[in-house]
Design a protein around this motif. Structure first.
Motif, PDB file in Angstrom:
ATOM      1  N   GLY A  63       1.156  -5.887  -9.926  1.00 26.13           N
ATOM      2  CA  GLY A  63       0.258  -5.892  -8.772  1.00 26.13           C
ATOM      3  C   GLY A  63      -0.151  -4.507  -8.336  1.00 26.13           C
ATOM      4  O   GLY A  63      -0.014  -4.152  -7.165  1.00 26.13           O
ATOM      5  N   ALA A  64      -0.619  -3.684  -9.288  1.00 31.04           N
ATOM      6  CA  ALA A  64      -1.006  -2.314  -8.970  1.00 31.04           C
ATOM      7  C   ALA A  64      -2.193  -2.304  -8.019  1.00 31.04           C
ATOM      8  O   ALA A  64      -3.077  -3.157  -8.085  1.00 31.04           O
ATOM      9  N   GLN A  65      -2.171  -1.344  -7.095  1.00 27.72           N
ATOM     10  CA  GLN A  65      -3.224  -1.235  -6.100  1.00 27.72           C
ATOM     11  C   GLN A  65      -3.417   0.239  -5.753  1.00 27.72           C
ATOM     12  O   GLN A  65      -2.443   0.987  -5.607  1.00 27.72           O
ATOM     13  N   ILE A  66      -4.684   0.637  -5.610  1.00 26.00           N
ATOM     14  CA  ILE A  66      -5.020   2.010  -5.226  1.00 26.00           C
ATOM     15  C   ILE A  66      -5.240   2.049  -3.712  1.00 26.00           C
ATOM     16  O   ILE A  66      -6.010   1.272  -3.168  1.00 26.00           O
ATOM     17  N   GLN A  67      -4.502   2.929  -3.019  1.00 24.63           N
ATOM     18  CA  GLN A  67      -4.659   3.125  -1.584  1.00 24.63           C
ATOM     19  C   GLN A  67      -5.387   4.443  -1.368  1.00 24.63           C
ATOM     20  O   GLN A  67      -4.923   5.493  -1.814  1.00 24.63           O
ATOM     21  N   HIS A  68      -6.537   4.393  -0.666  1.00 26.14           N
ATOM     22  CA  HIS A  68      -7.390   5.572  -0.555  1.00 26.14           C
ATOM     23  C   HIS A  68      -7.086   6.440   0.654  1.00 26.14           C
ATOM     24  O   HIS A  68      -7.652   7.529   0.784  1.00 26.14           O
ATOM     25  N   ASN A  69      -6.207   5.975   1.591  1.00 29.08           N
ATOM     26  CA  ASN A  69      -5.808   6.781   2.752  1.00 29.08           C
ATOM     27  C   ASN A  69      -7.001   7.235   3.580  1.00 29.08           C
ATOM     28  O   ASN A  69      -7.076   8.380   4.044  1.00 29.08           O
ATOM     29  N   GLY A  70      -7.979   6.407   3.748  1.00 27.88           N
ATOM     30  CA  GLY A  70      -9.129   6.781   4.551  1.00 27.88           C
ATOM     31  C   GLY A  70     -10.177   7.570   3.808  1.00 27.88           C
ATOM     32  O   GLY A  70     -11.250   7.874   4.341  1.00 27.88           O
ATOM     33  N   ASN A  71      -9.879   7.959   2.550  1.00 25.59           N
ATOM     34  CA  ASN A  71     -10.892   8.661   1.775  1.00 25.59           C
ATOM     35  C   ASN A  71     -11.950   7.677   1.282  1.00 25.59           C
ATOM     36  O   ASN A  71     -11.774   6.468   1.307  1.00 25.59           O
ATOM     37  N   HIS A 105      -6.560  12.667  -1.795  1.00 22.86           N
ATOM     38  CA  HIS A 105      -5.230  12.105  -2.028  1.00 22.86           C
ATOM     39  C   HIS A 105      -5.314  10.581  -2.097  1.00 22.86           C
ATOM     40  O   HIS A 105      -5.895   9.935  -1.224  1.00 22.86           O
ATOM     41  N   PHE A 106      -4.720  10.046  -3.141  1.00 22.22           N
ATOM     42  CA  PHE A 106      -4.657   8.599  -3.311  1.00 22.22           C
ATOM     43  C   PHE A 106      -3.218   8.206  -3.627  1.00 22.22           C
ATOM     44  O   PHE A 106      -2.418   9.030  -4.058  1.00 22.22           O
ATOM     45  N   GLN A 107      -2.906   6.955  -3.359  1.00 18.97           N
ATOM     46  CA  GLN A 107      -1.583   6.437  -3.722  1.00 18.97           C
ATOM     47  C   GLN A 107      -1.748   5.208  -4.630  1.00 18.97           C
ATOM     48  O   GLN A 107      -2.601   4.352  -4.378  1.00 18.97           O
ATOM     49  N   LEU A 108      -0.922   5.173  -5.641  1.00 17.85           N
ATOM     50  CA  LEU A 108      -0.834   3.997  -6.515  1.00 17.85           C
ATOM     51  C   LEU A 108       0.405   3.211  -6.096  1.00 17.85           C
ATOM     52  O   LEU A 108       1.521   3.743  -6.106  1.00 17.85           O
ATOM     53  N   ILE A 109       0.198   1.959  -5.719  1.00 15.20           N
ATOM     54  CA  ILE A 109       1.301   1.110  -5.238  1.00 15.20           C
ATOM     55  C   ILE A 109       1.551   0.003  -6.256  1.00 15.20           C
ATOM     56  O   ILE A 109       0.638  -0.739  -6.620  1.00 15.20           O
ATOM     57  N   LEU A 110       2.775  -0.074  -6.718  1.00 16.63           N
ATOM     58  CA  LEU A 110       3.229  -1.184  -7.575  1.00 16.63           C
ATOM     59  C   LEU A 110       4.095  -2.089  -6.699  1.00 16.63           C
ATOM     60  O   LEU A 110       5.046  -1.647  -6.072  1.00 16.63           O
ATOM     61  N   LYS A 111       3.764  -3.390  -6.669  1.00 17.83           N
ATOM     62  CA  LYS A 111       4.408  -4.296  -5.715  1.00 17.83           C
ATOM     63  C   LYS A 111       5.674  -4.930  -6.243  1.00 17.83           C
ATOM     64  O   LYS A 111       6.596  -5.180  -5.477  1.00 17.83           O
ATOM     65  N   ASN A 112       5.748  -5.232  -7.511  1.00 21.09           N
ATOM     66  CA  ASN A 112       6.897  -5.996  -8.052  1.00 21.09           C
ATOM     67  C   ASN A 112       7.557  -5.239  -9.196  1.00 21.09           C
ATOM     68  O   ASN A 112       7.134  -5.357 -10.335  1.00 21.09           O
ATOM     69  N   PRO A 113       8.609  -4.434  -8.926  1.00 21.83           N
ATOM     70  CA  PRO A 113       9.081  -4.117  -7.590  1.00 21.83           C
ATOM     71  C   PRO A 113       8.231  -3.039  -6.949  1.00 21.83           C
ATOM     72  O   PRO A 113       7.390  -2.431  -7.598  1.00 21.83           O
ATOM     73  N   VAL A 114       8.526  -2.767  -5.675  1.00 19.64           N
ATOM     74  CA  VAL A 114       7.718  -1.797  -4.943  1.00 19.64           C
ATOM     75  C   VAL A 114       8.003  -0.392  -5.468  1.00 19.64           C
ATOM     76  O   VAL A 114       9.169   0.029  -5.564  1.00 19.64           O
TER      77      VAL A 114
END
Length: 780
Positions: A63-71, A105-114
């Motif tokens: 469940g990869a997801q890119i978080q843009h932090n407001g960018n 700055h971006f974050q890559l979030i993997l959910k399973n596991p976090v």
């Protein structure tokens, strides 16, 4: 220059193909990529799966997801292939402005596991902007008294590019009087200064027109021009001088409009009109400034809203110009002071609305908190209610994970409203709250519980079949199918009859039914276990003991054991005529198969040949004489007794007694006239008659032996007293032999053992030898 501009698109294509590959900082875990601005959308930035050492497709499964932090959402991730693609063409100037380097700055979030990965994308500048002067024409008034070497500052050209692509050099069109010197400010900006090479002569040339060119350092370079018009004025040999060359001031970002920022001051030593100074905003870091200056007083006031998060500082140049055209300049450095004007922001990345109750540390939500303020104003504290079984765990930078503290119990609480509170440390403190509702789903962790550990049910005997005798009940704290209970009878091996032939149970509501009529005399009580099983997976069950007590009904009449009523010949009792009142003639023995008061028997004399001669005790069935016998009393008597139980309604049986009066036990037994036989008794077995005859013979022999023994003893006693002969007494028996207990002719311990048999068709009793106590034969 036009040729150079024509070749620009071709060279830009070459620049676009030059991309810096992946850079890793030694002191950070962030993954850094770099690419030039204006790169076309769809461009492959990198393969994240390969860079992170993951397998193909693992990003999708986790469940990869890119978080843009407001960018701005520049990047998009193909989770199946792991490719990081450019969503749209980036413009560095739009994204970062004058900030250098331009890093998003971006974050890559993997959910399973976090799991979290920091990703930095640096947008490098390309020379896509040409220098521009704020005005097409600049006017300089220079006195003719100006000496060679005098420097005249000019307004700098603006270039949105940075670094080497920004303005690097200024040139001026060839002339006899001036040349341009390029200077650098402390912030790295280049600005031009016009240097006088040769003194001016207003009479010879009152006005000069020069072309000022600004050239950047790009490849190919870009340039911009403006016209410098110089008016030669009369002598004014003193330029205004500021009291300070640099003014530094701090301004809160929440300052109201028209607030006084600072007052600058310049002096001109000239007199008269040449000493009058006018102030103006000469040059700033931005084309437009949120400040205005009073040209007379030098007061700088706020004309626009300040925002520390957008622009934390401003650098302005103030020019003081006298009426003769001479000027001086100073720099005003304004630092915007941060005010806690931004409440923290909470962004939910992952949320689970339903959690099974037995999960030890289930993940409820993953969220990020942010505050654009600085210092303590940007420091945040995250919390939830203390009375909830949940924990907040900081995971990565400002990311938190909300998990359960331990396994939950749906039966105690099925829903939780969790309020996440984020508070900054500024003054005053600002708070943001977000409420999450979590449902606790049921797990089959509770066995059915009976309302009682054991049940006692009462059933009247002779009940009708399929009678409802009671209900058992069990509850289950679970819900849904986990709480649906099925009742069943558990097998038992203690009953003579199969339990399934006696009892049935309704599987849905626990109602118990008696399948057949019960008989108290056959089965008074029985026990069995009932099971309650829920429909969960796996199913849970419990059991309870059920005890069924059969209540007696008065369905059995008394049964006479003695005297025997179905014998072929009636039983005759002998009564001496010398019997005292209360003499025990005989005792009627009867039993009742019922129990309790249904088996309490009472005896009643219904009919007698001689009324008043005999009485019967109501509670023990003893038949006694009521008075002394006389010579007028008949020798044969017939008594009819009623034996009745205490049931409701009562049941009874009748007993017929035959009593024969004799003068003494020495009198030979006179047989009664033959009784007319009942035709129904003709087929009875003669065994009963033989038994009665044998009993009478034994009894007679026993009595004869007693009489002989007494007579011998009396003779011996009389012989000892006198020499006379032995004589047998006449008349009544001695008192100690006639009625030892005062209740009849039999001694108190004289008994007959009677055994009831159920197999014989013609007789119901067996008589055994009498039990004679030894005390009867002892010497007096």
């Amino acid at each position: 220059m036009e040729t150079a501009l024509a070749k620009t698109p071709e060279k830009r294509q070459v620049v676009f193909l030059t991309i810096l590959l992946i850079l890793w900082e030694a002191d950070s875990e962030a993954i850094r990529y770099s690419m030039p601005e204006e790169t076309e959308s769809g461009y492959l930035v990198a393969n994240l799966a390969k860079d992170l050492g993951l397998r193909v497709g693992e990003l999708a499964t986790r469940g990869a997801q890119i978080q843009h932090n407001g960018n701005k959402e520049l990047l998009q991730l193909d989770a199946e292939t792991g490719n990081l693609l450019l969503r749209e063409k980036p413009d560095r100037e739009e994204l970062c402005g004058v900030t250098d380097p331009c890093v998003l700055h971006f974050q890559l979030i993997l959910k399973n596991p976090v799991q979290f990965f920091q990703t930095d994308l640096q947008i490098t500048d390309i020379n896509d902007h040409a220098p521009e002067f704020p005005h097409r024409e600049m006017l300089l008034k220079i006195t003719e008294s100006a000496q060679p070497g005098t420097v005249f500052p000019l307004k700098a050209a603006q270039d949105s590019d940075i670094g080497s692509n920004a303005v690097q050099n200024y040139t001026v069109s060839p002339n006899l009087h001036f040349h341009v010197v390029t200077q650098s400010r402390a912030v790295g900006r280049k600005y031009p200064e016009l240097v006088l090479d040769r003194a001016l002569d207003r009479e010879e040339q009152p006005e000069l027109t020069l072309t000022l060119t600004a050239v950047d350092g790009g490849s190919p370079p870009r340039s911009g021009t403006t016209t410098v018009r110089i008016e030669v004025v009369d002598i004014n040999d003193n330029a205004p001088q500021f009291v300070q060359s640099l003014y530094e001031v701090q301004v809160p970002e929440n300052s109201p409009l028209d607030a006084l920022i600072v007052t600058v001051s310049a002096r001109d030593l000239d007199a008269g009109i040449n000493g009058n100074v006018a102030y103006s905003l000469f040059q700033g870091d931005e084309v437009s400034q949120p400040f205005a200056i009073d040209e007379v007083t030098g007061e700088i006031r706020l004309k626009g809203v300040l925002d520390f998060e957008a622009t934390p500082y401003y650098n302005m140049e103030i020019v003081a110009t006298d009426s003769g055209g001479l000027s001086g300049k100073c720099t005003v450095a304004i630092q915007v002071v941060d005010v806690n004007d931004n409440a923290p922001k909470l962004t939910i990345s992952s949320l689970t609305s339903s959690i099974p109750e037995n999960a030890p540390e289930a993940e409820v939500a993953v969220f990020r908190v942010s505050d654009p303020d600085s210092g303590d104003n940007g420091r945040m504290v995250c919390s939830i209610q203390n009375d909830l079984p949940f924990l907040l765990k900081p995971t990565f930078k400002n990311y938190y994970t909300l998990v359960t503290e331990g396994p939950l119990d749906r039966e105690s609480r099925a829903e939780y409203n969790i309020t996440i509170t984020v508070t900054d440390m500024g003054t005053p403190r600002l708070t943001t709250q977000h409420t999450i509702t979590v449902q606790v789903s049921d797990v089959n962790d509770n066995s059915p519980a009976f309302t009682q550990t054991s049940y006692t049910l009462f059933v009247q005997e002779n009940n009708s079949p399929a009678l409802h005798i009671g209900t058992i009940s069990a509850t289950d704290s679970d819900s849904g199918s986990n709480a649906h209970i099925i009742y069943s009878l558990l097998p038992t091996h203690d009953l003579q009859l199969a339990l399934s032939s006696l009892i049935s149970i309704n599987a849905d509501n626990g109602q118990l039914f008696a399948l057949r009529a019960l008989d108290y005399e056959t089965l008074q009580t029985f026990e069995f276990h009932v099971g309650a099983t829920d429909q969960g997976s796996p199913a849970l069950s419990s059991q309870a003991l059920v005890r069924v007590l059969v209540l007696d009904a008065n369905d059995n009449a008394p049964f006479v054991l003695y005297p025997l009523q179905n014998a072929s010949a009636p039983c005759t009792e002998l009564l001496p005529r010398a019997a005292e009142p209360g003499y025990l003639v005989t005792k009627v023995v009867a039993v009742d198969r019922d129990s309790g008061q249904n088996a309490w028997l009472s005896f009643q004399l219904l009919k007698a040949t001689e009324p008043g001669l005999f009485s019967v005790w109501a509670h023990n069935g003893e038949v006694r004489t009521a008075r002394l016998l006389s010579e007028r009393d008949a020798s044969k008597h017939r008594l009819l007794l009623l034996v009745k139980d205490n049931g409701d309604p009562p049941r009874s049986a009748s007993v017929t007694l035959h009593v024969l009066l004799v003068d003494g036990f020495s009198q030979p037994y006179l047989p009664l006239p033959e009784v007319a036989r009942d035709p129904e008794q003709d087929n009875e077995d003669v065994l009963t008659l033989y038994l009665v005859i044998a009993l009478a013979s034994v009894s007679s022999l026993f009595l004869l032996s007693v009489l002989l023994f007494v007579g011998v003893r009396l003779c011996r006693r009389a012989r000892a007293a006198s020499l006379g002969g032995c004589s047998v007494p006449e008349g009544h028996f001695p008192g100690h032999l006639v009625d030892v207990s005062g209740a009849g002719t039999l001694a108190q311990s004289y008994q007959y053992e009677v055994c009831l048999t159920g197999d014989s068709e013609n007789t119901d009793f067996k008589f055994f030898n009498p039990i004679i106590p030894s005390s009867v034969f002892q010497d007096p």
